[in-house]
Design a protein around this motif. Sequence first.
Motif, PDB file in Angstrom:
ATOM      1  N   ARG A   1      30.176 -11.710  26.481  1.00  0.00           N
ATOM      2  CA  ARG A   1      31.205 -12.665  26.891  1.00  0.00           C
ATOM      3  C   ARG A   1      31.257 -13.841  25.912  1.00  0.00           C
ATOM      4  O   ARG A   1      32.321 -14.260  25.481  1.00  0.00           O
ATOM      5  CB  ARG A   1      30.935 -13.160  28.318  1.00  0.00           C
ATOM      6  N   GLU A   2      30.083 -14.315  25.544  1.00  0.00           N
ATOM      7  CA  GLU A   2      30.027 -15.447  24.623  1.00  0.00           C
ATOM      8  C   GLU A   2      30.603 -15.047  23.263  1.00  0.00           C
ATOM      9  O   GLU A   2      31.380 -15.782  22.654  1.00  0.00           O
ATOM     10  CB  GLU A   2      28.577 -15.916  24.463  1.00  0.00           C
ATOM     11  N   PHE A   3      30.215 -13.851  22.818  1.00  0.00           N
ATOM     12  CA  PHE A   3      30.698 -13.340  21.532  1.00  0.00           C
ATOM     13  C   PHE A   3      32.226 -13.299  21.530  1.00  0.00           C
ATOM     14  O   PHE A   3      32.893 -13.729  20.591  1.00  0.00           O
ATOM     15  CB  PHE A   3      30.132 -11.935  21.319  1.00  0.00           C
ATOM     16  N   GLU A   4      32.781 -12.757  22.617  1.00  0.00           N
ATOM     17  CA  GLU A   4      34.239 -12.574  22.659  1.00  0.00           C
ATOM     18  C   GLU A   4      34.991 -13.881  22.919  1.00  0.00           C
ATOM     19  O   GLU A   4      36.140 -14.014  22.536  1.00  0.00           O
ATOM     20  CB  GLU A   4      34.600 -11.533  23.729  1.00  0.00           C
ATOM     21  N   ASN A   5      34.306 -14.804  23.587  1.00  0.00           N
ATOM     22  CA  ASN A   5      34.976 -16.082  23.887  1.00  0.00           C
ATOM     23  C   ASN A   5      34.992 -17.031  22.699  1.00  0.00           C
ATOM     24  O   ASN A   5      35.834 -17.925  22.636  1.00  0.00           O
ATOM     25  CB  ASN A   5      34.304 -16.784  25.065  1.00  0.00           C
ATOM     26  N   GLU A   6      34.052 -16.834  21.793  1.00  0.00           N
ATOM     27  CA  GLU A   6      33.968 -17.772  20.679  1.00  0.00           C
ATOM     28  C   GLU A   6      34.907 -17.350  19.560  1.00  0.00           C
ATOM     29  O   GLU A   6      34.718 -16.322  18.917  1.00  0.00           O
ATOM     30  CB  GLU A   6      32.533 -17.874  20.155  1.00  0.00           C
ATOM     31  N   LYS A   7      35.964 -18.142  19.378  1.00  0.00           N
ATOM     32  CA  LYS A   7      36.994 -17.826  18.380  1.00  0.00           C
ATOM     33  C   LYS A   7      36.778 -18.686  17.154  1.00  0.00           C
ATOM     34  O   LYS A   7      36.032 -19.671  17.207  1.00  0.00           O
ATOM     35  CB  LYS A   7      38.372 -18.102  18.978  1.00  0.00           C
TER      36      LYS A   7
ATOM     37  N   SER B   1      44.330 -19.178   5.494  1.00  0.00           N
ATOM     38  CA  SER B   1      43.514 -18.082   6.009  1.00  0.00           C
ATOM     39  C   SER B   1      42.075 -18.199   5.522  1.00  0.00           C
ATOM     40  O   SER B   1      41.279 -17.306   5.742  1.00  0.00           O
ATOM     41  CB  SER B   1      44.122 -16.741   5.603  1.00  0.00           C
ATOM     42  N   ASP B   2      41.749 -19.292   4.833  1.00  0.00           N
ATOM     43  CA  ASP B   2      40.359 -19.450   4.378  1.00  0.00           C
ATOM     44  C   ASP B   2      39.499 -20.004   5.511  1.00  0.00           C
ATOM     45  O   ASP B   2      39.981 -20.724   6.389  1.00  0.00           O
ATOM     46  CB  ASP B   2      40.289 -20.332   3.121  1.00  0.00           C
ATOM     47  N   LEU B   3      38.209 -19.631   5.477  1.00  0.00           N
ATOM     48  CA  LEU B   3      37.312 -19.971   6.585  1.00  0.00           C
ATOM     49  C   LEU B   3      36.782 -21.392   6.437  1.00  0.00           C
ATOM     50  O   LEU B   3      36.278 -21.779   5.380  1.00  0.00           O
ATOM     51  CB  LEU B   3      36.136 -18.991   6.605  1.00  0.00           C
ATOM     52  N   LYS B   4      36.881 -22.129   7.515  1.00  0.00           N
ATOM     53  CA  LYS B   4      36.342 -23.499   7.525  1.00  0.00           C
ATOM     54  C   LYS B   4      34.838 -23.411   7.806  1.00  0.00           C
ATOM     55  O   LYS B   4      34.355 -22.396   8.321  1.00  0.00           O
ATOM     56  CB  LYS B   4      37.050 -24.319   8.598  1.00  0.00           C
ATOM     57  N   PRO B   5      34.055 -24.469   7.478  1.00  0.00           N
ATOM     58  CA  PRO B   5      32.604 -24.420   7.698  1.00  0.00           C
ATOM     59  C   PRO B   5      32.239 -24.049   9.132  1.00  0.00           C
ATOM     60  O   PRO B   5      31.321 -23.246   9.356  1.00  0.00           O
ATOM     61  CB  PRO B   5      32.146 -25.836   7.370  1.00  0.00           C
ATOM     62  N   GLU B   6      32.978 -24.575  10.113  1.00  0.00           N
ATOM     63  CA  GLU B   6      32.673 -24.245  11.516  1.00  0.00           C
ATOM     64  C   GLU B   6      32.874 -22.753  11.763  1.00  0.00           C
ATOM     65  O   GLU B   6      32.117 -22.112  12.497  1.00  0.00           O
ATOM     66  CB  GLU B   6      33.584 -25.015  12.488  1.00  0.00           C
ATOM     67  N   ALA B   7      33.928 -22.214  11.149  1.00  0.00           N
ATOM     68  CA  ALA B   7      34.218 -20.794  11.337  1.00  0.00           C
ATOM     69  C   ALA B   7      33.094 -19.957  10.739  1.00  0.00           C
ATOM     70  O   ALA B   7      32.657 -18.961  11.333  1.00  0.00           O
ATOM     71  CB  ALA B   7      35.557 -20.448  10.685  1.00  0.00           C
TER      72      ALA B   7
ATOM     73  N   LYS C   1      45.092 -24.460  18.702  1.00  0.00           N
ATOM     74  CA  LYS C   1      44.365 -23.430  19.459  1.00  0.00           C
ATOM     75  C   LYS C   1      44.858 -22.024  19.109  1.00  0.00           C
ATOM     76  O   LYS C   1      44.140 -21.044  19.274  1.00  0.00           O
ATOM     77  CB  LYS C   1      44.585 -23.634  20.967  1.00  0.00           C
ATOM     78  N   ASN C   2      46.100 -21.944  18.679  1.00  0.00           N
ATOM     79  CA  ASN C   2      46.699 -20.627  18.445  1.00  0.00           C
ATOM     80  C   ASN C   2      46.418 -20.060  17.056  1.00  0.00           C
ATOM     81  O   ASN C   2      46.528 -18.863  16.845  1.00  0.00           O
ATOM     82  CB  ASN C   2      48.207 -20.698  18.696  1.00  0.00           C
ATOM     83  N   ARG C   3      46.065 -20.938  16.112  1.00  0.00           N
ATOM     84  CA  ARG C   3      45.752 -20.455  14.754  1.00  0.00           C
ATOM     85  C   ARG C   3      44.307 -19.975  14.742  1.00  0.00           C
ATOM     86  O   ARG C   3      43.392 -20.720  14.410  1.00  0.00           O
ATOM     87  CB  ARG C   3      45.926 -21.585  13.736  1.00  0.00           C
ATOM     88  N   ARG C   4      44.102 -18.705  15.149  1.00  0.00           N
ATOM     89  CA  ARG C   4      42.739 -18.292  15.451  1.00  0.00           C
ATOM     90  C   ARG C   4      42.495 -16.816  15.171  1.00  0.00           C
ATOM     91  O   ARG C   4      43.440 -16.032  15.071  1.00  0.00           O
ATOM     92  CB  ARG C   4      42.459 -18.541  16.942  1.00  0.00           C
ATOM     93  N   ASP C   5      41.222 -16.466  15.084  1.00  0.00           N
ATOM     94  CA  ASP C   5      40.794 -15.069  15.149  1.00  0.00           C
ATOM     95  C   ASP C   5      40.104 -14.871  16.479  1.00  0.00           C
ATOM     96  O   ASP C   5      39.280 -15.693  16.893  1.00  0.00           O
ATOM     97  CB  ASP C   5      39.773 -14.754  14.034  1.00  0.00           C
ATOM     98  N   GLU C   6      40.423 -13.772  17.144  1.00  0.00           N
ATOM     99  CA  GLU C   6      39.698 -13.394  18.354  1.00  0.00           C
ATOM    100  C   GLU C   6      38.861 -12.157  18.043  1.00  0.00           C
ATOM    101  O   GLU C   6      39.172 -11.390  17.135  1.00  0.00           O
ATOM    102  CB  GLU C   6      40.682 -13.091  19.484  1.00  0.00           C
TER     103      GLU C   6
END
Lengths: 435, 205
Positions: B94-100, B108-114, B195-200
């Motif tokens: 659940r945690e894995f899937e909830n964490e976007k 499309s580049d990954l931020k440090p938090e990502a 919130k919508n600019r995300r990977d799930e």
Amino acid sequence: MKSTLHIVLLVLTAFVSIVPPTWARIYIDINAPSISKFKVAVADFHNLGRAHEQPELSRKFADVISHDLDLSGYFSPIDRKAFLEDKDEGITLEAINFKNWSVIGAELLVKGGYTVIGNHVEVVARLFDTYRGKQIMGKRFLGRITSYRWLAHRLSNEIIRMLTGQDSMFLTRLGYVDTTTGHKEIRVSDYDGYNSRAITSDGSIALSPRFSPDGTRILYTSYKDGRPKLYLRDLRSGVCRVLSQRKGLNIGAAWTPDGKGVALTLSIKGNPDIFLIDLNGRILKRLTSNWGIDVSPSFSPDGKKMAFVSNRSGSPQIYVKTLENGHSRRLTFDGNYNTSPSWSRLNRIVYTSMNHGSFDIFTIDPGGGEPRQLTEGAGNNEDPCWSPDGKYIVFSSNRLGRYHLYIMTANGQNQRRISSGKGEQTAPSWGPAIP
Amino acid sequence: MRHKTNLVMMVMALLVACAFVMSSCAKKQVKVSKGAQPAVQQPTAPAGGEGQQPTAAPKKVEAGVTPEYQKAEAERQARLKELAAKQKLLDEIREFENEKIYFDFDKSDLKPEARAVLRKKADWLLKHPEYSVRIEGNCDERGTNEYNLALGQRRADSAKKFLVTLGVDEARISTISYGEERPADPRHNEEAWAKNRRDEFKLIK
């Protein structure tokens, strides 16, 4: 206004020698910087048959023709409340009191009548020049009563053909994405948004409809199998097949002008690039190869060039690629979000651009130059697409809160909402008239 | 009046009875790790199973425990452990899937938090090779549909590439773009767009 018509008639007389038999060819240059609209009165049609049969057609024929003429951008229809017409005034040249029409400012007058025969109706319309007291057109059509809008569009088309020498857009159709069901489905309607019917009912996400150049088929992307695949549907038989289902994206298709090929964005090489495939889905050619995103191809009328969107410069911009030598040139430089190019038959590119946080529609010469802004200060304006003849643009706008379809002339005049319905309408494709 | 008194007394009697039953139950029930299911087997029941009549008169146990009891207790403990582990896995999934992970507009580049989130996910995936992951790239509603579909694909692919560099087998990762079609927040403002600019991430076994 009076003088405009006279000038046009002068031009017309100049044409008489060139086009001998049909004298009534008025040349309207829609690319002129501004067009003075003709004031036209469309009188309610007379029921020439038995009185009780389909009396409402009287108003309906007049309404459709009046609406058509308004959407064309060449005319300004006069409200029927201003008419001084004697109720019993006939529809023939001899019966009309032209003074009653010219005094309310009508330069042109449309009169007509209909006769119901079973479930069919025969309708006749005549176009008069009120100042000269002359009939300049008369046409008669027969069809089913249920297709009365189509009959009226044909009459409107004859009027435009008489005045401009070319067919109008009135018999063309639109394909678009509609959200009324709570899903994204493809629908097809008449050019004015009426007579819409569902093409898909998959309860999924259907996107980017594209009419084939001959209007008999439509391409779209759908998630109905869980991921974005490209589908080709025959509009007559309803037969649908998958055209491209490669891993990743199969999106944003564009027909080649000859209708034999389709350009689309695939991500099989790990990056969204544009490929050309045939109608069996086989890859014929890779059209772009770049580290960035390449999407939304649109071909020049001769098929030798392709406009597309790329973010190779760091932001989405429109590029033009010469297919013969593979050379790409950046076309847009203003702003950092220019997308959705559509290349017209009259060789102009329309696109949408983010402008102070909202989207507006611009056109530009494919060879470069100054963009021309067509929408301003009215919500977001996106997904522009040319009419098959290149004289009009259909686009989606949320100027009234939700997204609906609008059409305007090539220079941005006469912006009119055409779609209705509970949901939102977006991503229009403009298909030709079906013969 | 009389009826009412009777009723009150009956209710009270019932409550007392309930309280007794509950307390006796509670005594028998051994502590269960939080969130886990209660034990299915009663520890005092013989290993023979439910519904079976005792074959002979129950043996009197004076002190200590019978071997049957020990066996039942061991099984119970094992079962509890299994349930706790299962619950822990469910929580992790659940945690894995909830964490976007989130992106900047038109990026499309990954931020440090990502990257930090993806490192956690890579660790988990390396520990659980039986799972595959599906990465779903999404965009905010602004901009053109087709471009956003491509951008969503790039966002999913960015995360995929990073997981691969962290040692996750490429064959275990699939990607899909929904463009702007599946907003997490349907509103039309900066907060919703962010919130919508995300990977799930969806785990598949």
